[in-house]
Motif scaffolding. Structure first.
Motif, PDB file in Angstrom:
ATOM      1  N   ASP A  82     -38.492 -16.047 -51.137  1.00 49.87           N
ATOM      2  CA  ASP A  82     -37.888 -17.295 -50.648  1.00 49.87           C
ATOM      3  C   ASP A  82     -38.137 -18.486 -51.576  1.00 49.87           C
ATOM      4  OD1 ASP A  82     -36.771 -16.252 -48.289  1.00 49.87           O
ATOM      5  OD2 ASP A  82     -38.731 -16.297 -47.296  1.00 49.87           O
ATOM      6  N   THR A  83     -38.824 -18.252 -52.665  1.00 55.17           N
ATOM      7  CA  THR A  83     -39.185 -19.348 -53.574  1.00 55.17           C
ATOM      8  C   THR A  83     -38.028 -19.683 -54.516  1.00 55.17           C
ATOM      9  OG1 THR A  83     -41.510 -18.651 -53.550  1.00 55.17           O
ATOM     10  CG2 THR A  83     -40.830 -20.123 -55.334  1.00 55.17           C
ATOM     11  N   GLU A  84     -37.727 -20.971 -54.644  1.00 52.50           N
ATOM     12  CA  GLU A  84     -36.745 -21.458 -55.629  1.00 52.50           C
ATOM     13  C   GLU A  84     -37.383 -22.596 -56.416  1.00 52.50           C
ATOM     14  OE1 GLU A  84     -34.085 -19.798 -56.082  1.00 52.50           O
ATOM     15  OE2 GLU A  84     -34.126 -18.614 -54.233  1.00 52.50           O
ATOM     16  N   VAL A  85     -36.957 -22.753 -57.663  1.00 49.12           N
ATOM     17  CA  VAL A  85     -37.606 -23.717 -58.562  1.00 49.12           C
ATOM     18  C   VAL A  85     -36.542 -24.504 -59.333  1.00 49.12           C
ATOM     19  CG1 VAL A  85     -39.270 -24.016 -60.446  1.00 49.12           C
ATOM     20  CG2 VAL A  85     -39.508 -22.078 -58.860  1.00 49.12           C
ATOM     21  N   ILE A  86     -36.821 -25.789 -59.555  1.00 49.26           N
ATOM     22  CA  ILE A  86     -36.007 -26.608 -60.457  1.00 49.26           C
ATOM     23  C   ILE A  86     -36.938 -27.367 -61.394  1.00 49.26           C
ATOM     24  CG2 ILE A  86     -35.887 -28.521 -58.799  1.00 49.26           C
ATOM     25  CD1 ILE A  86     -33.147 -29.210 -60.042  1.00 49.26           C
ATOM     26  N   ARG A 112     -32.083 -29.370 -67.592  1.00 48.34           N
ATOM     27  CA  ARG A 112     -32.137 -29.159 -66.135  1.00 48.34           C
ATOM     28  C   ARG A 112     -31.936 -27.666 -65.899  1.00 48.34           C
ATOM     29  NH1 ARG A 112     -31.277 -32.329 -61.453  1.00 48.34           N
ATOM     30  NH2 ARG A 112     -30.534 -31.118 -59.680  1.00 48.34           N
ATOM     31  N   VAL A 113     -33.013 -26.989 -65.542  1.00 50.47           N
ATOM     32  CA  VAL A 113     -32.944 -25.540 -65.306  1.00 50.47           C
ATOM     33  C   VAL A 113     -33.446 -25.262 -63.896  1.00 50.47           C
ATOM     34  CG1 VAL A 113     -33.148 -24.886 -67.733  1.00 50.47           C
ATOM     35  CG2 VAL A 113     -35.217 -25.181 -66.376  1.00 50.47           C
ATOM     36  N   GLN A 114     -32.858 -24.238 -63.262  1.00 49.16           N
ATOM     37  CA  GLN A 114     -33.237 -23.919 -61.888  1.00 49.16           C
ATOM     38  C   GLN A 114     -32.934 -22.456 -61.592  1.00 49.16           C
ATOM     39  OE1 GLN A 114     -30.470 -26.888 -60.370  1.00 49.16           O
ATOM     40  NE2 GLN A 114     -29.313 -25.274 -59.327  1.00 49.16           N
ATOM     41  N   THR A 115     -33.577 -21.950 -60.556  1.00 46.94           N
ATOM     42  CA  THR A 115     -33.292 -20.587 -60.113  1.00 46.94           C
ATOM     43  C   THR A 115     -31.948 -20.547 -59.394  1.00 46.94           C
ATOM     44  OG1 THR A 115     -34.649 -21.068 -58.164  1.00 46.94           O
ATOM     45  CG2 THR A 115     -35.692 -19.825 -59.942  1.00 46.94           C
ATOM     46  N   LYS A 116     -31.424 -19.352 -59.245  1.00 45.00           N
ATOM     47  CA  LYS A 116     -30.040 -19.155 -58.816  1.00 45.00           C
ATOM     48  C   LYS A 116     -29.725 -19.784 -57.468  1.00 45.00           C
ATOM     49  CE  LYS A 116     -28.873 -15.037 -57.580  1.00 45.00           C
ATOM     50  NZ  LYS A 116     -28.533 -13.583 -57.586  1.00 45.00           N
ATOM     51  N   ASP A 117     -30.623 -19.669 -56.490  1.00 42.96           N
ATOM     52  CA  ASP A 117     -30.309 -20.107 -55.126  1.00 42.96           C
ATOM     53  C   ASP A 117     -30.977 -21.429 -54.746  1.00 42.96           C
ATOM     54  OD1 ASP A 117     -28.729 -17.838 -54.614  1.00 42.96           O
ATOM     55  OD2 ASP A 117     -30.536 -16.648 -54.226  1.00 42.96           O
ATOM     56  N   TYR A 118     -31.354 -22.223 -55.761  1.00 47.10           N
ATOM     57  CA  TYR A 118     -32.009 -23.506 -55.460  1.00 47.10           C
ATOM     58  C   TYR A 118     -31.056 -24.431 -54.700  1.00 47.10           C
ATOM     59  CZ  TYR A 118     -33.631 -28.254 -56.043  1.00 47.10           C
ATOM     60  OH  TYR A 118     -34.004 -29.549 -55.793  1.00 47.10           O
ATOM     61  N   LEU A 170     -37.601 -22.770 -71.086  1.00 47.74           N
ATOM     62  CA  LEU A 170     -37.689 -23.368 -69.753  1.00 47.74           C
ATOM     63  C   LEU A 170     -37.129 -22.436 -68.683  1.00 47.74           C
ATOM     64  CD1 LEU A 170     -36.685 -27.055 -70.575  1.00 47.74           C
ATOM     65  CD2 LEU A 170     -38.983 -26.111 -70.289  1.00 47.74           C
ATOM     66  N   ASP A 171     -36.066 -21.700 -69.031  1.00 49.85           N
ATOM     67  CA  ASP A 171     -35.532 -20.694 -68.091  1.00 49.85           C
ATOM     68  C   ASP A 171     -36.598 -19.660 -67.750  1.00 49.85           C
ATOM     69  OD1 ASP A 171     -32.958 -21.687 -67.739  1.00 49.85           O
ATOM     70  OD2 ASP A 171     -32.192 -20.699 -69.540  1.00 49.85           O
ATOM     71  N   GLU A 172     -37.330 -19.212 -68.763  1.00 51.11           N
ATOM     72  CA  GLU A 172     -38.396 -18.223 -68.538  1.00 51.11           C
ATOM     73  C   GLU A 172     -39.515 -18.817 -67.681  1.00 51.11           C
ATOM     74  OE1 GLU A 172     -39.800 -16.128 -72.028  1.00 51.11           O
ATOM     75  OE2 GLU A 172     -37.912 -16.554 -73.055  1.00 51.11           O
ATOM     76  N   ILE A 173     -39.858 -20.083 -67.934  1.00 52.05           N
ATOM     77  CA  ILE A 173     -40.934 -20.735 -67.170  1.00 52.05           C
ATOM     78  C   ILE A 173     -40.558 -20.832 -65.687  1.00 52.05           C
ATOM     79  CG2 ILE A 173     -42.084 -22.964 -66.794  1.00 52.05           C
ATOM     80  CD1 ILE A 173     -42.093 -23.289 -69.868  1.00 52.05           C
ATOM     81  N   VAL A 174     -39.309 -21.194 -65.416  1.00 53.85           N
ATOM     82  CA  VAL A 174     -38.848 -21.298 -64.028  1.00 53.85           C
ATOM     83  C   VAL A 174     -38.970 -19.953 -63.303  1.00 53.85           C
ATOM     84  CG1 VAL A 174     -36.738 -21.558 -62.650  1.00 53.85           C
ATOM     85  CG2 VAL A 174     -37.356 -23.310 -64.314  1.00 53.85           C
TER      86      VAL A 174
END
Length: 365
Positions: free
Chosen positions: A53-57, A64-70, A37-41
């Motif tokens: 500028d893209t962030e993902v959760i 619950r996985v998300q990019t660093k600056d979400y 899931l980390d790789e998919i995000v």
């Protein structure tokens, strides 16, 4: 760059993203889904128009996985993750709200997000199916082991009954014939140990469902209340708080009174033994359209994963030497099986164990 070239570039990014996500899912390790899931995000972040500028959760069940600056309060595209046609999670792709509007997302990006959520839903469905199959396999293997153990145990119990009866009988004859006090004390020890061994044989026969039963209509609530009343000193010794939840004032069923009392005693005593000082034990008895269910929950350390399939096997115990024979839960299993019921266990939250006993409607009155 012309608008046609820009659109083509975005389509390539979207197709690449979909391909990468599909590849990750195909090669996913079901025992380590978080890594996938980390790789998919990260793939989703690279697949959008404004990558920087893209962030993902991505959220589902315990994942619950998300990019660093979400950040939660941003402009976002949203889609549900459906597992067996139920909304079980979601994916959000966001832009900073101070720089972008919802119209800055492309229609194709929403389509991409929907397709990816569909494939992720299929991944979780396959994991659930795999987990259920593994659980059923473990249950079948345990049932086979217990069945074989039951047959062996019944044979051993029958073989031991005759010599134990002979030992007791001849010891009683010697007791009448011998007047020497030291010899009489030795004979008494022989008889005490023979009686102790006979009790173990009786427990083995309970486990093997070989004990005769007297099935009568009983009221389960007073039976449980009496057992809890007798165990009050044990509750007080550890300052354990008792919580009772009964769905009805009277719950009647067909059962052997002595055997069902033994089930309640064993399960509650087990909960007391493993409960911490000032812990809570919950006794939950309810009757529903499905049948009668008894739940006894403690706040102990719980059952280790390696021992989950062993708890009902005879002579298995985690208690120190001399504090348990390992027959209590195996006897409970045998009695419940002979009443057409089932017994299982599950973790209590935040810690501890719940033992769950289910009796079918055919046993209810």
């Amino acid at each position: 760059m012309t608008s046609t070239e820009a659109r083509l570039k975005e389509r390539v990014k979207e197709l690449t993203c979909l391909y990468e996500v599909t590849s990750i899912i195909v090669n996913a390790d079901y025992d380590d889904l978080k890594s996938s899931l980390d790789e998919i995000v990260l793939c989703l972040k690279r697949g959008w128009q404004f990558v920087e500028d893209t962030e993902v959760i991505l959220a589902y069940d315990n994942f619950r996985v998300q990019t660093k600056d979400y950040k939660p309060s941003q402009v976002c595209l949203y889609t549900n993750i459906k597992v067996f046609d139920e909304n079980s999670g979601y994916i959000k792709v966001t832009y900073p709200e101070n720089k972008y509007q919802l119209s800055d997302f492309l229609k194709e990006e929403q389509d991409l997000l929907d397709n990816i959520s569909l494939t992720i839903g299929h991944l979780f469905e396959r994991k659930l199916v795999r987990d259920r199959e593994a659980a059923i396999k473990r249950q079948m293997e345990r049932a086979d082991r217990l069945h074989i153990l039951g047959e062996i145990t019944a044979g051993i119990a029958h073989e031991l009954n005759t010599p134990l009866a002979n030992i007791l009988g001849f010891a009683e004859l010697l007791q009448e014939a011998i007047k020497d006090k030291d010899a009489l004390r030795d004979i008494e020890k022989i008889m005490e140990n023979a009686i102790f061994s006979r009790e173990i044989v009786k427990k083995l026969m309970f486990f093997a469902c070989e004990m005769p039963q007297e099935m009568v209509e009983i009221d389960l609530i007073p039976l449980a209340e009496n057992a809890l009343k007798l165990l009050q000193p044990s509750f007080r010794n550890k300052n354990i708080r008792l919580k009772k939840l009964f769905s009805h004032d009277s719950i009647k069923m067909k059962a052997d009174t002595v055997q069902l009392t033994q089930v309640l005693f064993n399960l509650i005593m087990n909960a007391i033994y493993y409960s911490p000082v000032e812990g809570v034990i919950q006794v939950d008895i309810k009757k529903s359209a499905k049948g009668i269910q008894i739940k006894i929950a403690d706040q102990g350390d719980g059952i280790e994963e390696k021992n989950e399939d062993k708890v009902f096997e005879p002579f298995f115990t985690t208690k120190p030497m001399g504090e348990g024979s390992g027959l209590g839960l195996s006897v409970v299993h045998g009695i419940i099986s002979s009443h057409q019921g089932t017994i299982g266990h599950e973790p209590n939250k935040p810690k501890g164990t719940i033992f769950r006993v289910d009796f079918p409607n055919s046993q209810a009155c």
